[in-house]
Design a protein around this motif. Structure first.
Motif, PDB file in Angstrom:
ATOM      1  N   VAL A  15      40.298  -9.565 -79.568  1.00 47.94           N
ATOM      2  CA  VAL A  15      41.248 -10.295 -80.404  1.00 47.94           C
ATOM      3  C   VAL A  15      42.680  -9.968 -79.983  1.00 47.94           C
ATOM      4  N   ALA A  16      42.931  -8.718 -79.587  1.00 50.04           N
ATOM      5  CA  ALA A  16      44.268  -8.356 -79.111  1.00 50.04           C
ATOM      6  C   ALA A  16      44.626  -9.143 -77.858  1.00 50.04           C
TER       7      ALA A  16
ATOM      8  N   LEU B 248      45.504 -12.537 -78.992  1.00 47.35           N
ATOM      9  CA  LEU B 248      46.821 -12.480 -79.625  1.00 47.35           C
ATOM     10  C   LEU B 248      47.917 -12.397 -78.573  1.00 47.35           C
TER      11      LEU B 248
ATOM     12  N   ALA C 258      51.157 -10.542 -86.855  1.00 53.59           N
ATOM     13  CA  ALA C 258      50.373  -9.471 -87.461  1.00 53.59           C
ATOM     14  C   ALA C 258      50.701  -9.334 -88.943  1.00 53.59           C
TER      15      ALA C 258
ATOM     16  N   ALA D  83      48.990 -12.151 -90.713  1.00 52.41           N
ATOM     17  CA  ALA D  83      47.555 -11.857 -90.758  1.00 52.41           C
ATOM     18  C   ALA D  83      47.247 -10.779 -91.794  1.00 52.41           C
TER      19      ALA D  83
ATOM     20  N   THR E  20      46.497 -16.308 -86.391  1.00 51.85           N
ATOM     21  CA  THR E  20      46.484 -15.612 -87.673  1.00 51.85           C
ATOM     22  C   THR E  20      45.075 -15.547 -88.234  1.00 51.85           C
TER      23      THR E  20
ATOM     24  N   SER F  27      42.943 -13.154 -86.253  1.00 50.68           N
ATOM     25  CA  SER F  27      43.259 -11.759 -86.531  1.00 50.68           C
ATOM     26  C   SER F  27      42.728 -11.313 -87.885  1.00 50.68           C
ATOM     27  N   ASP F  28      42.954 -12.131 -88.930  1.00 46.71           N
ATOM     28  CA  ASP F  28      42.513 -11.663 -90.250  1.00 46.71           C
ATOM     29  C   ASP F  28      40.990 -11.708 -90.378  1.00 46.71           C
TER      30      ASP F  28
ATOM     31  N   SER G  14      39.727  -8.672 -88.658  1.00 48.38           N
ATOM     32  CA  SER G  14      39.984  -7.477 -89.476  1.00 48.38           C
ATOM     33  C   SER G  14      38.901  -7.299 -90.537  1.00 48.38           C
TER      34      SER G  14
ATOM     35  N   ALA H 198      44.306  -5.058 -88.876  1.00 49.45           N
ATOM     36  CA  ALA H 198      45.183  -6.162 -88.484  1.00 49.45           C
ATOM     37  C   ALA H 198      46.391  -5.638 -87.718  1.00 49.45           C
TER      38      ALA H 198
ATOM     39  N   GLN I 100      45.440  -4.497 -84.126  1.00 49.10           N
ATOM     40  CA  GLN I 100      45.350  -5.601 -83.162  1.00 49.10           C
ATOM     41  C   GLN I 100      46.725  -5.953 -82.603  1.00 49.10           C
ATOM     42  N   GLY I 101      47.718  -6.016 -83.493  1.00 51.01           N
ATOM     43  CA  GLY I 101      49.064  -6.339 -83.047  1.00 51.01           C
ATOM     44  C   GLY I 101      49.639  -5.289 -82.117  1.00 51.01           C
TER      45      GLY I 101
END
Length: 534
Positions: free
Chosen positions: A208-209, A212, A244, A247, A423, A426-427, A430, A453, A456-457
């Motif tokens: 996911v990172a 992102l 982030a 998210a 978004t 990411s959520d 999470s 979350a 990831q950012g």
């Protein structure tokens, strides 16, 4: 010690999974920020080694899993349900299909829907094919569908099917370690099972990172096009911080208020963008091209699925196919759990057919509209897409939209779609990571979901600072390998359980290759996990 730390922090987790995963992520960030060049170089070397020595393994593994799933669907096991024999699906076919193609593909389609076909059209990977020709256009669409069609959804379907089967039919926890119960037995509740779940957590986190990071590159290009915002590392880090934060807010609101509403909004906006391009673009060419692309894809699939560039000394497959497979594999735990949650009550045959073909059909439409239109734009000389994509693939969709009316409006809509896609990715991730790091009887705490979350950012920002797109590709290609191995073991475990199931045994009776007619312990007993934690 970990138990005491958990109590002090007020967390609700399985300490061995949570703190190990978080510790590895923190260690990576701590090394990546001050030693960005060294980290980027190390992963570059590792990726080169993987591509040279194990590229064939990625290709063979994914294609073999596709054959395995087809085999299950048409076999005697295809009628087994993900649940009790009298269970029925929770969702109608239409609702289920809609949720399927909304799961996990929007982010990658927005980035590569224009960039990949144009890139292959301008630089064909096959010998004897000239750039800009009819054959180059056909190959470009075929390769794009190969990368985002049945093979991608095989990677998602494998864990989704296994998770749904073990969770709904045998009441095991909805974690990746549960899929190995026929192999590990009760040891899934101890360090061996935790190791499997840690790999799943890290794969999801870095996957996911990576998405992102790619989304941030694309978003920065869109804002530069619309408002003249400079393209720089500082701007990209700020954009990651904003996404982030959104998210984290969404994940704090929960699945229904946050993720569901954003997902519904984004599906509508994405469909509007598709309809806009199809209406103002070369509509007849798109329709004809989609029909032809189906035939080209099916014709090339048998040999393309096992093509490994054996007789060519190029870096093409590492940059494209291996990166895609590794990236998709890293997403597999997250998307697999999502698919499993919406598939209770379906037969294995229904599951395989729906998960493989419904999203692939949507992918065909997406690439048919954006990919074929982009090839038409490039061929007509309306915009020099090839040069722009070669320099920076993140600008592809914005440069492409310049060829149509209302370009700024369409680009602004694309920016909104990109923000919401990343978004929701990411959520949702999470929520899934939090699920993988705690027991089912433990509540899902908001601060735990917000932590993942934020993680990831931070990882995405570290990857961008360590080398941008190349660093994203190198890290994910290297880290996808462990979970690729898990996918293969997953298939073996599922087959063993299905064989026992078909013969009338419960999976709890299948331990280490032997079937026990009487087993008192129930695999969902939370006490077993509590004992290990203590």
């Amino acid at each position: 010690m970990l138990e005491r730390l958990q109590r002090r922090l007020g967390l609700q987790t399985i300490p061995g999974i949570f703190f190990t995963s978080a510790g590895i992520a923190i260690l990576f960030v701590a090394l990546a920020i001050p030693f960005d060049e060294q980290v980027a170089g190390a992963f570059g070397v590792l990726t080169g080694w993987v591509a040279r020595n194990l590229g064939w393994f990625y290709i063979l593994s994914v294609s073999s899993l596709l054959i395995f799933l087809f085999g299950l669907a048409v076999s005697r096991y295809g009628s087994i349900r993900l649940g009790s024999d009298d269970s029925r699906p929770d969702y109608s076919n239409l609702t289920w299909f809609t949720m399927l193609f909304a799961a996990g593909i929007g982010t990658i389609l927005m980035f590569w829907g224009v960039a990949e076909p144009v890139s292959h059209f301008a630089s064909p990977p096959f010998d004897g094919v000239k750039a800009g020709t009819e054959q180059a256009a056909s190959d470009a669409m075929t390769i794009s569908l190969y990368h985002f069609g049945l093979h991608t959804w095989t990677i998602f379907a494998m864990p989704g099917l296994a998770i749904g089967y073990f969770a709904y039919r045998h009441d095991l926890p909805m974690r990746i370690s549960s899929l190995f119960y026929p192999i590990l037995g009760e040891r899934i509740y101890g360090p061996l099972g935790w190791t499997v779940d840690v790999i799943a957590v890290l794969g999801t986190l870095f996957g996911v990172a990576t998405s992102l990071g790619l989304g941030t590159l694309q978003l920065n290009s869109g804002l530069n096009y619309l408002f003249g915002v400079p393209t720089s590392g500082l701007v990209q880090v700020l954009l990651i911080a904003v996404i982030a934060s959104i998210a984290a807010t969404s994940v704090a609101l929960g699945l229904d208020k946050g993720v569901r509403r954003l997902s519904q909004l984004n599906i509508v906006l994405a469909l509007l963008l598709i309809l806009f391009v199809a209406a103002v673009g070369p509509t007849v060419f798109i329709a004809e091209g989609m029909v032809q692309s189906i035939g080209d894809y099916l014709d090339a699939l048998p040999w393309l699925a096992f093509w490994t560039e054996t007789f060519k000394e190029t870096d093409w497959q590492r940059q494209w196919t291996l990166f895609y497979w590794a990236w998709t594999i890293s997403w597999a735990p997250y998307v697999g759990i999502f698919i499993a949650r919406i598939s209770r009550g379906r037969t294995i045959r229904e599951f395989v057919a729906g998960v493989l073909f419904a999203p692939t059909a949507f992918t065909l439409v997406w690439f048919g509209v954006f990919g074929l239109s982009a090839i038409d734009v490039e061929s007509g000389g309306l915009v020099d897409l090839a040069t722009q994509v070669e320099n920076d693939p993140s600008v592809a969709i914005f440069a492409f939209l310049e060829a149509f009316p209302l370009a700024e409006v369409a680009s602004a809509l694309s920016v909104v779609i990109i923000v919401i896609f990343f978004t929701t990715s990411s959520d949702s991730a999470s929520l899934v990571i939090d699920m993988l790091t705690r027991r089912e009887d433990q509540p899902s705490l908001v601060r735990q979901r917000i932590f993942w979350a934020a993680a990831q950012g931070v990882v995405a920002a570290s990857l961008l600072l360590a080398g941008g797109l190349d660093a994203l590709q190198n890290v994910i290609t290297s880290l996808g390998l462990p979970f690729c191995l898990l996918l293969l073991f997953m298939a073996v475990s599922l087959f063993r359980a299905l064989r026992a199931d078909y013969r009338g045994y419960d999976v709890t009776e299948l331990v280490q290759g032997r079937v026990f007619p009487e087993v008192e312990a129930t695999p969902t007993q939370v006490k077993q996990e509590s004992d290990y934690v203590s």
